[in-house]
Design a protein around this motif. Structure first.
Motif, PDB file in Angstrom:
ATOM      1  N   UNK A 187      33.501  89.919  63.753  1.00  0.00           N
ATOM      2  CA  UNK A 187      32.342  90.334  64.550  1.00  0.00           C
ATOM      3  C   UNK A 187      31.032  90.078  63.811  1.00  0.00           C
ATOM      4  N   UNK A 188      30.997  90.392  62.528  1.00  0.00           N
ATOM      5  CA  UNK A 188      29.774  90.193  61.750  1.00  0.00           C
ATOM      6  C   UNK A 188      29.454  88.706  61.590  1.00  0.00           C
ATOM      7  N   UNK A 189      30.477  87.886  61.423  1.00  0.00           N
ATOM      8  CA  UNK A 189      30.267  86.442  61.273  1.00  0.00           C
ATOM      9  C   UNK A 189      29.692  85.835  62.555  1.00  0.00           C
ATOM     10  N   UNK A 190      30.103  86.348  63.712  1.00  0.00           N
ATOM     11  CA  UNK A 190      29.701  85.767  65.003  1.00  0.00           C
ATOM     12  C   UNK A 190      28.611  86.582  65.709  1.00  0.00           C
ATOM     13  N   UNK A 191      27.917  87.460  64.972  1.00  0.00           N
ATOM     14  CA  UNK A 191      26.978  88.382  65.626  1.00  0.00           C
ATOM     15  C   UNK A 191      25.833  87.677  66.357  1.00  0.00           C
ATOM     16  N   UNK A 192      25.502  86.462  65.969  1.00  0.00           N
ATOM     17  CA  UNK A 192      24.431  85.728  66.647  1.00  0.00           C
ATOM     18  C   UNK A 192      24.940  84.888  67.811  1.00  0.00           C
ATOM     19  N   UNK A 193      26.250  84.842  67.982  1.00  0.00           N
ATOM     20  CA  UNK A 193      26.840  83.972  69.000  1.00  0.00           C
ATOM     21  C   UNK A 193      27.514  84.724  70.146  1.00  0.00           C
ATOM     22  N   UNK A 194      28.251  85.816  69.850  1.00  0.00           N
ATOM     23  CA  UNK A 194      29.041  86.447  70.909  1.00  0.00           C
ATOM     24  C   UNK A 194      28.222  87.051  72.051  1.00  0.00           C
ATOM     25  N   UNK A 195      26.942  87.471  71.857  1.00  0.00           N
ATOM     26  CA  UNK A 195      26.197  88.016  72.997  1.00  0.00           C
ATOM     27  C   UNK A 195      26.045  87.031  74.155  1.00  0.00           C
ATOM     28  N   UNK A 196      26.105  85.724  73.892  1.00  0.00           N
ATOM     29  CA  UNK A 196      25.943  84.718  74.950  1.00  0.00           C
ATOM     30  C   UNK A 196      27.077  84.768  75.967  1.00  0.00           C
ATOM     31  N   UNK A 197      28.189  85.380  75.609  1.00  0.00           N
ATOM     32  CA  UNK A 197      29.307  85.516  76.551  1.00  0.00           C
ATOM     33  C   UNK A 197      28.927  86.424  77.703  1.00  0.00           C
ATOM     34  N   UNK A 198      28.047  87.402  77.435  1.00  0.00           N
ATOM     35  CA  UNK A 198      27.759  88.445  78.403  1.00  0.00           C
ATOM     36  C   UNK A 198      26.426  88.286  79.127  1.00  0.00           C
ATOM     37  N   UNK A 199      25.506  87.529  78.568  1.00  0.00           N
ATOM     38  CA  UNK A 199      24.182  87.445  79.181  1.00  0.00           C
ATOM     39  C   UNK A 199      23.522  86.111  78.848  1.00  0.00           C
ATOM     40  N   UNK A 200      22.550  85.734  79.676  1.00  0.00           N
ATOM     41  CA  UNK A 200      21.774  84.524  79.427  1.00  0.00           C
ATOM     42  C   UNK A 200      20.374  84.858  78.902  1.00  0.00           C
ATOM     43  N   UNK A 201      20.071  86.166  78.797  1.00  0.00           N
ATOM     44  CA  UNK A 201      18.755  86.607  78.346  1.00  0.00           C
ATOM     45  C   UNK A 201      18.649  86.523  76.823  1.00  0.00           C
ATOM     46  N   UNK A 202      17.666  85.789  76.319  1.00  0.00           N
ATOM     47  CA  UNK A 202      17.476  85.653  74.883  1.00  0.00           C
ATOM     48  C   UNK A 202      17.085  86.981  74.242  1.00  0.00           C
ATOM     49  N   UNK A 203      16.289  87.795  74.966  1.00  0.00           N
ATOM     50  CA  UNK A 203      15.869  89.085  74.432  1.00  0.00           C
ATOM     51  C   UNK A 203      17.043  90.028  74.265  1.00  0.00           C
ATOM     52  N   UNK A 204      17.943  90.032  75.247  1.00  0.00           N
ATOM     53  CA  UNK A 204      19.125  90.893  75.169  1.00  0.00           C
ATOM     54  C   UNK A 204      20.027  90.422  74.030  1.00  0.00           C
ATOM     55  N   UNK A 205      20.211  89.118  73.911  1.00  0.00           N
ATOM     56  CA  UNK A 205      21.058  88.585  72.845  1.00  0.00           C
ATOM     57  C   UNK A 205      20.507  88.956  71.465  1.00  0.00           C
ATOM     58  N   UNK A 206      19.197  88.885  71.306  1.00  0.00           N
ATOM     59  CA  UNK A 206      18.576  89.228  70.031  1.00  0.00           C
ATOM     60  C   UNK A 206      18.788  90.694  69.696  1.00  0.00           C
TER      61      UNK A 206
END
Length: 472
Positions: free
Chosen positions: A354-373
């Motif tokens: 999870x820590x290794x992919x923390x900048x990548x996995x949010x894209x699975x759930x949303x297209x919003x850059x602010x939410x992903x950040x």
């Protein structure tokens, strides 16, 4: 016991066998217990994943409808449905104690009676909970949610009312089958329901563009498929000794059954609702859409990561209740040690991924850059709760298997609310730490609870538990 289930080797007291022989004996007992636990935990983990995936699939599709739809579904799933889910799952967990100990004691005919009593109590409970679904909009507004999110979540909640009654039927059936180690059947039925749900979700939400109406229709129908599949398995004669048909005995001794059911519900709900409160607190932060979406995604991820501990919770609950019912306290204690060890190792690996992919996995759930950040920022705190949860749910399973629900309910109240949520509010709003502050408070509550559970479990007199618990 299921003929396919390997028989546990009894844990004998007595003198030492000498260095190498003693070490080999411990390894042999550990490996045997690992096989027994995985026989139950493996299918239980799959069942949890498949059933949780139905809600997760709905939330994922909603995220591609729009940010508001994702926030509405997240609030409804974690708050309104969360209330119904937590109460019915908690009350249904009384069967883990009663059915597990009855099975261990060889009183198989009582399992069907307990199942029917639980249905009666939970269906009545679902009826009492219905107004929460119907009046979800004013409830959410009263809790401080924005009018825009509350209005849409309230509409979605009314459409999801059938799901509440599916919960009331589903959880008693699961505990009934789980106590008999018939978990593989549950896994296959849950997988079938998930396949149906994924196809219908794509067809109704994306292909037919039905939006949240399509999401509600498919989720309700999928829960119905799940319940009818499990019920059909039982009525087809796969639990002949445990299910002897409907009986008037189910209407007797309801008062004491309600007592254990309520204690189980309080224990589990106090824990489950604390996570629900995280979403509510997120809705009070600046820019609530971003905060709620980020918190919903983190809860979704944590839900996925909790599937393995939940499977171990089911396994250790079955093992402890069965062994106490059969009068084998040392085997119960040994099972607890083995399952905690396995859970810690596996969850540590998940946290690293999870820590290794923390900048990548949010894209699975949303297209919003602010939410992903925002999700990436909270990932470190999320990892902390996931690691602590490698132990805490397992020991909660021990409590359920041993019938300690009332004591653990007070522990959950103090740890999650007096310490956890109070710290979350203080850090988030007084010290302006936002979502990170909310999560830090949650970690404090879980850490304290874990320490207390470890101490209680370690100091338990298992011989005394057998004397008390085996009289089912």
């Amino acid at each position: 016991m299921d003929p396919l289930l390997p028989k546990p080797i009894p844990i004998k007291g007595g003198g030492k066998q000498g260095g190498e022989e003693e070490e080999e004996e411990i390894l042999r007992k550990t490996w045997t217990e690992v096989k027994v636990l995985w026989y139950i935990a493996g299918p239980a983990i799959l069942t949890s994943i498949f059933q949780y995936s139905m809600m997760s699939v709905t939330q994922t599709f909603a995220g591609h409808i729009g940010t508001l739809a994702l926030a509405a579904v997240g609030i409804q799933n974690l708050v309104i449905s969360g209330i119904g889910f937590g109460i019915t799952m908690g009350m249904g967990s009384a069967l883990e104690t009663l059915c597990g100990q009855a099975f261990g004691a060889g009183k198989l005919s009582m399992l069907g009676i307990y199942l029917q009593r639980s249905w009666i109590i939970l269906l009545f409970t679902a009826l009492l909970l219905s107004p929460i679904y119907i009046f979800a909009t004013p409830i959410l507004k009263l809790l401080g949610q924005s009018a825009e999110i509350a209005d849409l979540a309230g509409k979605f909640s009314i459409w999801m009312l059938p799901e509440l009654f599916a919960f009331a039927l589903n959880f008693p059936i699961q505990k009934f089958l789980q106590a008999q180690s018939k978990v593989m059947a549950m896994a296959w039925i849950s997988f079938g329901a998930l396949v149906v749900h994924v196809f219908l979700s794509w067809f109704c939400i994306i292909k037919l563009d039905m939006g949240l109406v399509g999401a509600a229709v498919t989720l309700n129908f999928s829960w119905l498929v799940l319940v009818l599949g499990q019920l059909g398995y039982i009525l087809a004669g796969n639990c002949k000794e445990a299910w002897i048909g409907f009986s008037w005995l189910a209407l007797t001794d309801l008062a004491s059954f309600v007592g254990l059911s309520v204690a189980s519900a309080v224990m589990i709900c106090l824990e489950y609702w604390c996570f629900m409160a995280i979403i509510l607190l997120a809705g009070l932060l600046r820019n609530p859409k971003i905060a709620v979406d980020a918190a919903s995604i983190c809860m979704n991820v944590e839900g996925w990561c909790m599937m393995i501990p939940f499977g171990f919770t089911a396994a250790v609950s079955v093992r402890v209740s069965n062994e106490l019912g059969a009068g084998r306290p040392k085997a119960a204690k040994f099972s607890v040690l083995v399952v905690v060890m396995m859970s810690v190792i596996i969850q540590s690996i998940i946290v690293a991924i999870l820590l290794i992919t923390r900048n990548d996995f949010p894209a699975i759930f949303t297209e919003s850059k602010l939410v992903m950040k925002e999700v990436s920022r909270v990932a470190l705190f999320l990892s902390g709760t996931i690691f602590l949860s490698s132990i805490q749910p397992v020991l909660s399973g021990v409590a359920i298997g041993a019938g300690w629900q009332a004591v653990f309910a007070f522990i959950n109240l103090g740890c999650y609310y007096i310490v956890g949520l109070a710290s979350s509010v203080l850090l988030a709003f007084k010290f302006n730490m936002g979502l990170e502050g909310i999560w830090t408070g949650l970690i404090a509550g879980i850490a304290l609870q874990t320490i207390i559970l470890v101490v209680i479990t370690w100091r338990t007199d298992w011989e005394k538990e057998v004397i008390v618990k085996c009289d089912v």
